[in-house]
Design an enzyme around this catalytic site. Structure first.
Site, PDB file in Angstrom:
ATOM      1  N   LYS A 120      53.355  34.328  46.750  1.00 17.02           N
ATOM      2  CA  LYS A 120      52.248  34.754  45.889  1.00 17.02           C
ATOM      3  C   LYS A 120      51.942  36.229  46.195  1.00 17.02           C
ATOM      4  O   LYS A 120      51.595  36.575  47.321  1.00 17.02           O
ATOM      5  CB  LYS A 120      51.009  33.885  46.170  1.00 17.02           C
ATOM      6  CG  LYS A 120      49.721  34.405  45.519  1.00 17.02           C
ATOM      7  CD  LYS A 120      48.529  33.465  45.769  1.00 17.02           C
ATOM      8  CE  LYS A 120      47.217  34.097  45.289  1.00 17.02           C
ATOM      9  NZ  LYS A 120      46.036  33.247  45.500  1.00 17.02           N
TER      10      LYS A 120
ATOM     11  N   ASP B   5      42.696  40.156  44.099  1.00 18.54           N
ATOM     12  CA  ASP B   5      42.141  38.994  43.390  1.00 18.54           C
ATOM     13  C   ASP B   5      40.617  39.057  43.415  1.00 18.54           C
ATOM     14  O   ASP B   5      40.003  38.740  44.434  1.00 18.54           O
ATOM     15  CB  ASP B   5      42.639  37.708  44.081  1.00 18.54           C
ATOM     16  CG  ASP B   5      42.025  36.448  43.470  1.00 18.54           C
ATOM     17  OD1 ASP B   5      41.502  36.530  42.336  1.00 18.54           O
ATOM     18  OD2 ASP B   5      42.091  35.386  44.126  1.00 18.54           O
TER      19      ASP B   5
ATOM     20  N   LYS C 121      34.462  36.405  41.957  1.00 19.31           N
ATOM     21  CA  LYS C 121      34.085  36.046  43.331  1.00 19.31           C
ATOM     22  C   LYS C 121      32.798  36.775  43.721  1.00 19.31           C
ATOM     23  O   LYS C 121      32.510  37.830  43.167  1.00 19.31           O
ATOM     24  CB  LYS C 121      35.188  36.512  44.300  1.00 19.31           C
ATOM     25  CG  LYS C 121      36.468  35.708  44.269  1.00 19.31           C
ATOM     26  CD  LYS C 121      37.466  36.273  45.274  1.00 19.31           C
ATOM     27  CE  LYS C 121      38.785  35.529  45.222  1.00 19.31           C
ATOM     28  NZ  LYS C 121      38.699  34.121  45.656  1.00 19.31           N
TER      29      LYS C 121
ATOM     30  N   ASP D 195      45.723  39.148  49.274  1.00 20.10           N
ATOM     31  CA  ASP D 195      46.158  37.978  48.505  1.00 20.10           C
ATOM     32  C   ASP D 195      47.644  38.064  48.116  1.00 20.10           C
ATOM     33  O   ASP D 195      48.152  37.196  47.413  1.00 20.10           O
ATOM     34  CB  ASP D 195      45.263  37.814  47.267  1.00 20.10           C
ATOM     35  CG  ASP D 195      45.075  36.365  46.868  1.00 20.10           C
ATOM     36  OD1 ASP D 195      45.355  35.484  47.705  1.00 20.10           O
ATOM     37  OD2 ASP D 195      44.662  36.114  45.719  1.00 20.10           O
TER      38      ASP D 195
ATOM     39  N   ASP E 140      39.722  31.995  38.921  1.00 15.54           N
ATOM     40  CA  ASP E 140      39.976  32.349  40.319  1.00 15.54           C
ATOM     41  C   ASP E 140      41.075  31.474  40.936  1.00 15.54           C
ATOM     42  O   ASP E 140      41.579  31.790  42.011  1.00 15.54           O
ATOM     43  CB  ASP E 140      38.667  32.237  41.119  1.00 15.54           C
ATOM     44  CG  ASP E 140      38.742  32.963  42.448  1.00 15.54           C
ATOM     45  OD1 ASP E 140      39.705  33.732  42.653  1.00 15.54           O
ATOM     46  OD2 ASP E 140      37.836  32.766  43.277  1.00 15.54           O
TER      47      ASP E 140
ATOM     48  N   GLU F  40      44.125  31.345  40.392  1.00 18.38           N
ATOM     49  CA  GLU F  40      45.197  32.050  39.683  1.00 18.38           C
ATOM     50  C   GLU F  40      46.543  31.991  40.394  1.00 18.38           C
ATOM     51  O   GLU F  40      47.583  32.087  39.752  1.00 18.38           O
ATOM     52  CB  GLU F  40      44.793  33.516  39.459  1.00 18.38           C
ATOM     53  CG  GLU F  40      45.068  34.478  40.617  1.00 18.38           C
ATOM     54  CD  GLU F  40      44.336  34.130  41.907  1.00 18.38           C
ATOM     55  OE1 GLU F  40      43.281  33.477  41.840  1.00 18.38           O
ATOM     56  OE2 GLU F  40      44.832  34.492  42.988  1.00 18.38           O
TER      57      GLU F  40
ATOM     58  N   ARG G 233      48.171  29.596  41.772  1.00 19.92           N
ATOM     59  CA  ARG G 233      49.001  28.471  41.328  1.00 19.92           C
ATOM     60  C   ARG G 233      49.630  28.744  39.959  1.00 19.92           C
ATOM     61  O   ARG G 233      50.686  28.209  39.638  1.00 19.92           O
ATOM     62  CB  ARG G 233      48.161  27.189  41.317  1.00 19.92           C
ATOM     63  CG  ARG G 233      46.969  27.245  40.409  1.00 19.92           C
ATOM     64  CD  ARG G 233      45.935  26.165  40.725  1.00 19.92           C
ATOM     65  NE  ARG G 233      45.157  26.481  41.928  1.00 19.92           N
ATOM     66  CZ  ARG G 233      44.237  25.667  42.446  1.00 19.92           C
ATOM     67  NH1 ARG G 233      43.968  24.502  41.884  1.00 19.92           N
ATOM     68  NH2 ARG G 233      43.588  26.020  43.536  1.00 19.92           N
TER      69      ARG G 233
END
Ligand code: BES
Ligand code: ZN
Ligand code: ZN
Length: 499
Positions: free
Chosen positions: A264, A269, A276, A287, A346, A348, A350
């Site tokens: 990833k 993010d 967030k 991230d 959020d 995201e 996956r």
């Protein structure tokens, strides 16, 4: 090179500092032992009054001790002889490195043979010493206007068996593993504005030069053409273009199926429209650590010239709130044709991994292994000590446990079952990107990912949300705040088990 293995006598070197080790006794009232016999004799007084105990993590600097050519002597505790592991040595060497730094010395000798006296596994310890030194040498200060000049410390690891081929090779392997880990740490530590998906891809291309790795980078147009609706959907809110990075290593016959590592690579993010909270949001530059560590894994495998075929895939984008950003409720289609509702923007990671795992499946691999800072729930479950991994394949599980023991990295097997899969069913599309159930957010995220892995392919998902950065002061060879490079050493071991 800053760290080398020397086949000589400690007494013949000229150096400002010498590192020797001490071991505590397993008998109650018996004192510690210094691993260098001559110094053991000279240090009778502090040993007798227990100023030197030999306990693990003990660090004693004898300033101006003047032994042979050495001005200073550093004594590092290894603990009890029968309890010394590779990890003990990695940590002890890191503590030694700190002591050398504190002295302001630019060069030191390290007495290796004392570590191994009762142990047969000298090669394993040589690898651990190399890792401990190289990992400790990492510092991220390139964005400071004043550079830290204490960076270049040379350590000569002195051993009477340094000419031994297996010891030399193991020491070299340790240096490669740790320097590739440091490479990935830097990728993680760079702020979001200086490590965009484009920069991540360009940095990978540059690092791969001369290693034998083939790197292909897909831009936004290509990602669209390749039907990667997850990656594209997440990138919609950003001014930065996404990138899909393919890293190929061929160390075996073309007929040999590859192991595919997937990472990833969210270079920032903010959560998207489901934004967030501001506190701590700056940490979301990390991230992309899963992606960074996959890149480091491939670099290490290539530099070690392992006889296997491996592919690294990194899906990289920002998750921001631009006018075209994905909205809660939007439906996108992943590369394998499955549709999903984005009920929380959020969640995201996956979505981008969905496309990468679908693509990995098309490569008909021996196994797929992914790494992602996927869920806050993982941090709640395991904190920053263990990386949680999910797999339904028992043979892959055995290989993972074996690899983690070899690397010294802590992993923990997490549950993944059909209950979790059920929780990810969508209302208007095949899947929802958030669970309809309560809790187990890391497992339901894993269940979502599983929908994009081809049936029968051994697959494991590593959620490094808690261990990817800021692992605290537990590991003396790892910076308290920055990226850790976690799982690179484990993944290299895991790749070896697929040869
Ligand atoms: N990148 C985060 C996960 C994360 C959070 C990693 C904190 C490390 C520390 C991920 O994209 C995310 O935000 N996940 C959500 C999922 C939720 C909305 C189902 C989370 O964990 O809160
Ligand atoms: Zn998120
Ligand atoms: Zn994320």
């Amino acid at each position: 090179m800053a760290f080398n293995l020397l086949n000589t006598d400690i007494e013949t070197l000229t150096c400002p500092a010498l590192v020797v080790f001490s071991k505590s006794s397993s008998q109650k009232d018996k004192g510690a032992k210094i691993t260098h016999p001559e110094l053991h004799k000279k240090l009778q007084a502090p040993l007798a009054d227990k100023a030197i105990t030999g306990h693990h993590q003990e660090s004693i600097t004898l300033r101006e001790f003047a032994y042979q050519s050495y001005r200073h002597v550093i004594v590092i505790g290894l603990g009890k002889e029968n309890e010394i592991t590779h990890e003990t040595v990695r940590q002890s060497v890191a503590i030694a490195y700190e002591a050398i730094k504190a002295l302001g010395a630019k060069e030191a000798a390290l007495h290796f043979d004392g570590i191994t006296t009762a142990k047969k596994d000298a090669a394993g310890f040589a690898k651990a010493v190399a890792e401990g030194l190289m990992l400790s040498s990492y510092a991220f200060n390139e964005l400071m206007s004043k550079k830290d000049d204490a960076k270049e410390i040379s350590v000569h690891v002195v051993s009477k068996s340094a000419a031994d081929k297996s010891i030399k090779a193991a020491f070299g392997e340790g240096l490669v593993l740790a320097s590739c880990t440091n490479f990935s740490r830097r990728l993680g530590d760079m702020p979001g504005n200086l490590m965009t998906p484009t920069i991540l891809a360009d940095t990978t291309l540059a690092a791969a030069k001369g290693t034998g790795l083939k790197v292909t980078v897909w831009d936004k147009a290509r990602i669209k053409k390749e039907k990667m609706g997850g990656l594209l959907g997440v990138s919609n809110g950003s001014a930065q273009e996404p990138r899909f990075i393919i890293i190929e290593y061929k160390g075996a016959a073309a007929s040999k199926k590859p192991v595919v590592f997937v990472g990833k690579g969210l270079t920032f993010d903010c959560g998207g429209i489901s934004i967030k909270p501001s506190a701590g949001m700056e940490e979301m530059k990390f991230d992309m650590c899963g992606g960074a560590n996959v890149i480091g894994t491939l670099l290490a495998i290539a530099k070690l010239k392992l006889k296997i075929n491996v592919v690294g895939l990194v899906a990289s984008t920002e998750n921001l709130v631009g006018p075209a950003a994905t909205k809660p409720g939007d439906v996108h289609t992943a590369r394998n044709g499955k549709t999903f509702e984005v009920n929380n923007t959020d969640a995201e990671g996956r979505l981008i991994l969905a496309d990468a795992l679908s693509y990995a499946t098309e490569l008909e691999p021996q196994a797929i292994v992914d790494a992602a800072t996927l869920t806050g729930a993982m941090v709640v479950a395991l904190g920053n000590t263990h990386t949680g991994y999910f797999t339904r394949n028992s043979s892959l599980k055995t290989k993972i446990e074996k690899s983690a023991i070899e690397s010294g990295e802590c992993v923990w097997n997490m549950p993944l079952c059909d209950f979790h899969v059920k929780d990810m069913k969508g209302t208007y599309a095949d899947l929802s990107n958030i669970s309809s159930g309560k809790g187990a957010g890391s497992a339901t995220a894993a269940a979502f990912l599983e929908q994009f892995v081809g049936e029968g392919i051994p697959w494991a998902h590593f959620d490094i949300a808690g261990t990817g950065w800021a692992v605290g002061s537990r590991l003396p060879y790892c910076s308290k705040k920055g990226a850790s490079g976690v799982m690179i050493r484990t993944f290299v071991e895991l790749a070896k088990l697929h040869a």
